[in-house]
Scaffold this motif. Sequence first.
Motif, PDB file in Angstrom:
ATOM      1  N   PRO A  19       0.831  -1.220   0.000  1.00 20.32           N
ATOM      2  CA  PRO A  19       0.000   0.000   0.000  1.00 20.32           C
ATOM      3  C   PRO A  19       0.855   1.254   0.000  1.00 20.32           C
ATOM      4  N   GLY A  20       0.232   2.376  -0.328  1.00 19.54           N
ATOM      5  CA  GLY A  20       0.972   3.624  -0.436  1.00 19.54           C
ATOM      6  C   GLY A  20       1.531   4.113   0.869  1.00 19.54           C
ATOM      7  N   VAL A  21       0.931   3.736   2.016  1.00 17.19           N
ATOM      8  CA  VAL A  21       1.419   4.215   3.307  1.00 17.19           C
ATOM      9  C   VAL A  21       2.796   3.641   3.626  1.00 17.19           C
ATOM     10  N   PRO A  69       7.965   8.294   4.692  1.00 19.62           N
ATOM     11  CA  PRO A  69       9.240   8.225   5.442  1.00 19.62           C
ATOM     12  C   PRO A  69       9.079   7.856   6.906  1.00 19.62           C
ATOM     13  N   ASP A  70       7.912   8.159   7.508  1.00 16.67           N
ATOM     14  CA  ASP A  70       7.703   7.857   8.934  1.00 16.67           C
ATOM     15  C   ASP A  70       7.067   6.501   9.169  1.00 16.67           C
ATOM     16  N   PHE A  71       6.896   5.711   8.121  1.00 17.51           N
ATOM     17  CA  PHE A  71       6.246   4.412   8.293  1.00 17.51           C
ATOM     18  C   PHE A  71       7.202   3.425   8.969  1.00 17.51           C
TER      19      PHE A  71
END
Length: 433
Positions: free
Chosen positions: A143-145, A149-151
């Motif tokens: 998925p795009g999430v 950068p904070d994932f």
Amino acid sequence: MALKPPFQASYYSNAGFQNQPRMNANLPPAGLVTKMPDEGAEFCIKPEQPRTSTPPNIKKFRKSFNEEPGAKQIHYGVADDPLPPESFTYGKKTHGSDHVHEVIKPNQLQGLTEFANKLKEDKYASSIREPLGRPMERNYEMPGVVHEPDFKYGVKTIGSESAYTLIFPPGGKTMEPDDVRKMYYKSHGVTEAGEQIRRDYNWPVDKHEHRFGLPDPKQLDGAAISLQPEKYGSTHPKTIIVQKTVEDFRSTAHEDLGKPRNLGQGKPNLPEDHAFGSSIHRKNEWTAKQCIHGQPNKREVQPDPDLGRTNRLGFRNTVKDGDEDRQFGVPTIRNDIPKKSFKSVADPNNYGDEASAVQLLYPDFWLRYGITIEEFRRERPKEEIKDLFDCAGMEIKRGKLEAVCSKALQFAGIVSLESFIQALRWYEAQGLV
């Protein structure tokens, strides 16, 4: 003339002292400061420098020349030599050559050979899914999430009680009751920090005031022994003064550490960049690559003139009519004679079952257990192959066994352990098993 007693006052008066004759005139008078030349504290700290000094052209030959504080030790033979400029570089430039990993790297493919090997490797599914030097590509659609950068993966850790709180819970008692502490002392021998273990011995003396053992004897003049050990005992040997001629002979007849021996021949008439000995890099010297691969010329790679025939008179094979396809001599691999069931150690014949040069350099893994490669290539029935895999912990069902045996028969023409394993790997690469 009679002297007056010393207790009379007129004897110590000025008039009486001047009129009486002076006894012991060589004794210095009391209360006066005397000064003796060259014996004061200033002369001991700052002695007078000698008027004469060693000439500069002779000073470099003296031993004290390299013993001056802060001075660089220089051999007297090069003391007056001019120094090279600051940009001068010592040594010789290193010549470039082949790298070690390029010389000793085995089986290195280049050019068309590498391209042909790549075409063969691309046929395997493992080479497509897991290319060499890159991670396995599973073609997941994330998925795009995930690309933010904070994932971060995983579940966030929830804070809990600290270790200090678990070891020292709040509200707990810091001191145990006296009866509990005595119980632990009796059962486990637990004592407080710094507490002495009491065994309830009946001491004939007061254990708090009595000291066991013998005291160390007092040593007199301890500070004097530490400052001047050469005067007490044999800790340090005393300085021995020898004659200067003996010291000059020792410095001339023996080699100094890090210096050449003085042979009294003076400085050799050689250029500044002259180096003794033979050079490491010689002309037309082979490199490590040439030693491994060689460098034969065109004449050396030609076949021997006696290949297939003899040059010795009287021993030539004359071909007659009908012998054009005849092979003279004994073949290297003796297929023309039957192989015995038990080969003798004195039998020099090769029946085609001996190991090749590759097998001698890189022996098979199973040879250390006494299993040869023929055991893997020998034709076996299906039930025997299934029993071998079942004993190894890899249970194969009947349908899978029939499919893999069919593919093994298609690959090698026979069903053996080698062809069965090759067919099993093919099914695993296709994802069918």
